[in-house]
Design a protein around this motif. Structure first.
Motif, mmCIF file in Angstrom:
data_model
loop_
_atom_site.group_PDB
_atom_site.id
_atom_site.type_symbol
_atom_site.label_atom_id
_atom_site.label_comp_id
_atom_site.label_asym_id
_atom_site.label_seq_id
_atom_site.Cartn_x
_atom_site.Cartn_y
_atom_site.Cartn_z
ATOM 1 N N TYR A 136 0.705 -0.984 0.027
ATOM 2 C CA TYR A 136 -0.028 -0.038 -0.167
ATOM 3 C C TYR A 136 0.943 1.214 0.041
ATOM 4 O O TYR A 136 1.783 1.291 0.789
ATOM 5 N N PHE A 165 1.522 5.477 -0.411
ATOM 6 C CA PHE A 165 0.943 6.830 -0.110
ATOM 7 C C PHE A 165 2.073 8.238 -0.362
ATOM 8 O O PHE A 165 3.221 7.905 -0.357
ATOM 9 N N PHE A 224 -2.356 14.393 3.511
ATOM 10 C CA PHE A 224 -2.503 13.352 2.284
ATOM 11 C C PHE A 224 -2.616 13.783 0.946
ATOM 12 O O PHE A 224 -3.604 14.863 0.759
ATOM 13 N N LYS A 252 -2.983 7.758 -2.806
ATOM 14 C CA LYS A 252 -2.647 6.465 -2.366
ATOM 15 C C LYS A 252 -2.951 5.315 -3.447
ATOM 16 O O LYS A 252 -3.685 5.605 -4.421
ATOM 17 N N ILE A 277 -3.748 1.398 -3.473
ATOM 18 C CA ILE A 277 -4.175 0.135 -2.826
ATOM 19 C C ILE A 277 -4.109 -1.170 -3.806
ATOM 20 O O ILE A 277 -3.552 -2.153 -3.550
ATOM 21 N N ARG A 286 3.130 0.291 3.280
ATOM 22 C CA ARG A 286 2.779 -0.417 4.214
ATOM 23 C C ARG A 286 2.466 -1.817 3.402
ATOM 24 O O ARG A 286 2.198 -1.819 2.500
ATOM 25 N N LEU A 315 -2.232 -7.250 8.473
ATOM 26 C CA LEU A 315 -3.090 -6.426 8.832
ATOM 27 C C LEU A 315 -3.294 -5.956 10.329
ATOM 28 O O LEU A 315 -3.963 -4.954 10.857
ATOM 29 N N THR A 316 -2.659 -6.749 11.258
ATOM 30 C CA THR A 316 -2.902 -6.408 12.735
ATOM 31 C C THR A 316 -1.425 -6.001 13.281
ATOM 32 O O THR A 316 -0.434 -6.647 12.927
ATOM 33 N N GLY A 317 -1.532 -5.884 14.655
ATOM 34 C CA GLY A 317 -0.338 -5.649 15.269
ATOM 35 C C GLY A 317 0.546 -4.622 14.921
ATOM 36 O O GLY A 317 0.306 -3.795 14.346
ATOM 37 N N GLY A 318 1.911 -5.233 15.183
ATOM 38 C CA GLY A 318 3.067 -4.329 14.694
ATOM 39 C C GLY A 318 3.118 -4.176 13.298
ATOM 40 O O GLY A 318 4.093 -3.341 12.798
ATOM 41 N N ASN A 374 0.669 -3.527 10.911
ATOM 42 C CA ASN A 374 0.151 -2.441 10.628
ATOM 43 C C ASN A 374 0.688 -1.120 10.641
ATOM 44 O O ASN A 374 0.077 -0.124 11.484
ATOM 45 N N LYS A 375 1.780 -0.851 9.947
ATOM 46 C CA LYS A 375 2.681 0.293 10.321
ATOM 47 C C LYS A 375 2.926 0.882 8.963
ATOM 48 O O LYS A 375 3.479 0.191 8.131
ATOM 49 N N LEU A 376 2.855 2.295 8.998
ATOM 50 C CA LEU A 376 3.584 3.067 7.801
ATOM 51 C C LEU A 376 4.927 3.443 8.141
ATOM 52 O O LEU A 376 5.148 4.088 8.980
ATOM 53 N N PHE A 414 7.903 5.656 6.395
ATOM 54 C CA PHE A 414 7.950 7.012 5.519
ATOM 55 C C PHE A 414 9.250 6.998 4.978
ATOM 56 O O PHE A 414 10.326 6.430 5.614
ATOM 57 N N GLY A 415 9.731 7.847 3.840
ATOM 58 C CA GLY A 415 10.741 8.206 3.166
ATOM 59 C C GLY A 415 11.412 9.495 4.089
ATOM 60 O O GLY A 415 10.956 9.802 4.931
#
Lengths: 117, 118
Positions: free
Chosen positions: B32, B34, B46, B49, B51, B94, B99-102, B104-106, B108-109
């Motif tokens: 994913y 952005f 924003f 994006k 997907i 991402r 999908l869950t827990g740690g 599900n984190k974005l 960045f550059g």
């Protein structure tokens, strides 16, 4: 629609002092994020909440940093005691996330610029 | 681990000319992707994006980005730059599989400073 609200916008403290940042996310957003952005860098996640639960705090320096999100709405990030290296911009973001759905974009607040002297 | 690279610290372009801000990514599954923009003393805003679906994604303020899976890139583009586009641009990724827990984190550059001059 009101955006993510953060306060204060600027904070200058001496090292070893405590400091706290406050965030009010967009109404209805269940997920709240705290990021730290060092000068010349992208934001780095410190902690993520889904409702009241901290589901990812692996990057939070737990010896001096703490956070809470009571009632699953507002959140507070605290540093005690602050160190010189904590000088950065602290960003709060929120989004609506549901299990199994497409990832929704995060909406960011203006940030709190912390200077530790 | 997921990562993003923005190879240019700064991009300079004349107003009216097309602009491109480069981004490459690395994830173990499908990405994913952005783009965010940051104006001085403000939070990230924003832009767009990716997907799934069409590789060309259109976003706010006339910006668009092209997803290229073979080159693992997601470059930001605009056909005609404006002075008001001058800002700091961040690409983020991402992993779609986690999908869950740690996971599900974005990530960045480091950001690219765009400067549009008259």
């Amino acid at each position: 629609e009101a955006g993510v609200v953060q306060s204060p916008r600027y904070k200058i403290i001496e090292k070893k002092q405590p400091v706290a940042f406050w965030c009010n996310p967009i109404s209805g957003h269940n997920t709240l994020y705290w990021y730290r952005q060092n000068l010349g860098q992208g934001p780095e996640l410190l902690i993520r909440y889904e409702n009241e639960e901290a589901v990812d705090d692996s990057q939070l320096p737990k010896d001096r940093f703490s956070a809470e999100r009571l009632k699953g709405v507002d959140s507070t990030l605290k540093i005690q005691p602050a160190e010189l290296g904590d000088s950065a911009v602290y960003l709060c973001a929120s989004s609506w996330v549901t299990s199994g759905s497409s990832y929704n974009e995060q909406f960011f607040g203006p940030g709190t610029r912390l200077t530790v002297l | 681990a997921q990562s993003v690279a923005q190879p240019e610290d700064q991009v300079n372009v004349a107003e009216g000319n097309p602009l491109t801000v480069k981004c490459t990514y690395s994830v173990s599954g499908n990405p994913y992707l952005f783009w965010y923009v940051q104006y001085p003393n403000r939070g990230l805003q924003f832009l767009l994006k990716y997907i799934t679906g069409d590789n060309l994604v259109k976003g706010s303020y006339g910006f668009e980005a092209e997803f290229n899976k073979s080159q693992t890139s997601f470059h930001l583009k605009k056909p005609s730059a404006l002075v008001s586009d001058s800002a700091l641009y961040f690409c983020a990724v991402r992993d779609a599989l986690i999908l869950t827990g740690g996971g599900n984190k974005l990530t960045f550059g480091t950001g690219t400073q765009l400067k549009v001059e008259l």
